[in-house]
Scaffold this active site. Structure first.
Site, short mmCIF file in Angstrom:
data_model
loop_
_atom_site.label_atom_id
_atom_site.label_comp_id
_atom_site.label_asym_id
_atom_site.label_seq_id
_atom_site.Cartn_x
_atom_site.Cartn_y
_atom_site.Cartn_z
N LYS A 186 31.46 41.06 -45.39
CA LYS A 186 30.84 42.04 -46.30
C LYS A 186 31.90 43.00 -46.86
CE LYS A 186 26.48 41.68 -43.83
NZ LYS A 186 25.60 42.17 -42.77
N GLN A 244 25.02 47.41 -39.06
CA GLN A 244 25.00 45.99 -38.67
C GLN A 244 24.12 45.80 -37.44
OE1 GLN A 244 26.45 43.40 -40.38
NE2 GLN A 244 25.44 42.04 -38.92
N ASP A 281 20.35 47.64 -47.16
CA ASP A 281 19.69 46.53 -46.46
C ASP A 281 18.18 46.52 -46.73
OD1 ASP A 281 21.12 44.64 -45.12
OD2 ASP A 281 21.21 45.72 -43.21
#
Ligand code: NAP
Length: 287
Positions: A54, A98, A121
């Site tokens: 990422k 994460q 997200d």
């Protein structure tokens, strides 16, 4: 093989190339370089690989890498303090915690500290509510990638009968809601669904996100239907999905392979969300 292959690698590459231009244009117009703060707690090897990918991709798109790595034994209060600081920092456009976080941490409470305008997200309660109400907001990355693939191949969504297999917060529910918001007729199947094959056979589009290797066979698919395989399974022969690809490709009209289908779209949509987040914050600051 009858089905056309949906090439996720190619679509993701196109999304990323377009985005790079958009990031440069946004920077030129506003003086703001979108920045992504990935937050990794601990040293889970798979998470380290995902986060590295990422970060690399965000830099390649012209964004600032604002990564934060915390030790495995970091307390809930310390992670919360970092998330609050990132939320308040104008250089941070997007925050990505994460998952999974170490077991001693309350992931849901941490996620909800991310303000909706930085929630790249799309997993906070606020973002989930905005999606449910079909209001503007940042949408979860893998589900957005599924819609992007359908659009890239001109698969009609409005009025289509769609079966989504899986009802997780990460994939199944948001995919179903994105499709409903695009006027599809959506059935959500899950582990208690009776006669899954019969339910799926009525679908113009099947989105498989059950996490069960090879669950969807030719018997589940109406001839000519579009099949999107979100599942990822690592085995001795490499990666495979929830769909029995060889057999289903004989029946379907279009199908995503694993690897090379939905997978590459997830990071592309994360980058897209990071730019949208920067644009959203810029617009909010002008109010
Ligand atoms: P999850 O949280 O385990 O959810 C799985 C869902 O599938 C649940 O709703 C479950 O039903 C349902 N299910 C399980 N077995 C079933 C069966 N036999 N028949 C019908 N439904 C069944 O998984 P997830 O996080 O949504 O992920 C799903 C898959 O997508 C995994 O393989 C994951 O690795 C993959 N994935 C890929 C990407 C990507 O970038 N391509 C991103 C995220 C996830 P219940 O609710 O009744 O338990």
């Amino acid at each position: 093989m009858a089905a056309g292959i949906i090439d996720g690698k190619a679509v993701a590459a196109r999304v990323r190339a377009t985005l790079k231009g958009e990031v440069a244009a946004f920077y030129a117009a506003t003086g703001i370089q979108p920045g992504l703060a990935t937050v990794l707690v601990g040293g889970d090897p798979a998470s380290e690989v995902y986060v590295a990918s990422k970060r690399k991709s965000s830099v390649a798109a012209g964004m600032a890498d604002l990564h934060q790595h915390l030790a495995e034994d970091t307390s809930q209060a310390e992670v919360e303090e970092l998330l609050r600081a990132l939320a308040a920092d104008p250089a941070v456009s997007g925050i990505l915690l994460q998952l999974p976080v170490p077991a001693h941490l309350d992931a849901a409470a941490l996620i909800d500290l991310i303000p909706f305008e930085k929630d790249v997200d799309g997993l906070t309660t606020m973002s989930v509510g905005l999606l449910a109400q079909n209001k503007p907001g940042l949408r979860p990355c893998t589900p957005s990638g599924v819609l992007e693939l359908l659009d890239a191949y001109d698969v009609p969504i409005e009025g289509a009968n769609v079966v989504v297999i899986g009802r997780s917060e990460l994939v199944g529910r948001p995919v179903a809601q994105l499709l409903v918001n695009r006027n599809a007729t959506v059935t959500i199947a899950h582990s208690r669904t009776r006669n899954l094959a019969e339910v799926c056979r009525g679908a113009d589009i099947v989105v498989a996100a059950a996490g069960v290797k090879g669950l969807i066979t030719a018997d589940h698919i109406k001839p000519g239907a579009t099949v999107i395989d979100v599942g990822i399974h690592r085995g001795p022969d490499g990666l495979s999905g929830d769909v029995d690809f060889g057999a289903v490709a004989e029946v379907a009209g279009l199908i995503t392979p694993v690897p090379g289908g939905v997978g590459p779209m997830t990071i592309a949509m994360l980058l897209s969300n990071t730019l949208r987040a920067a644009e959203l914050q810029y617009a909010l600051a002008l109010r």
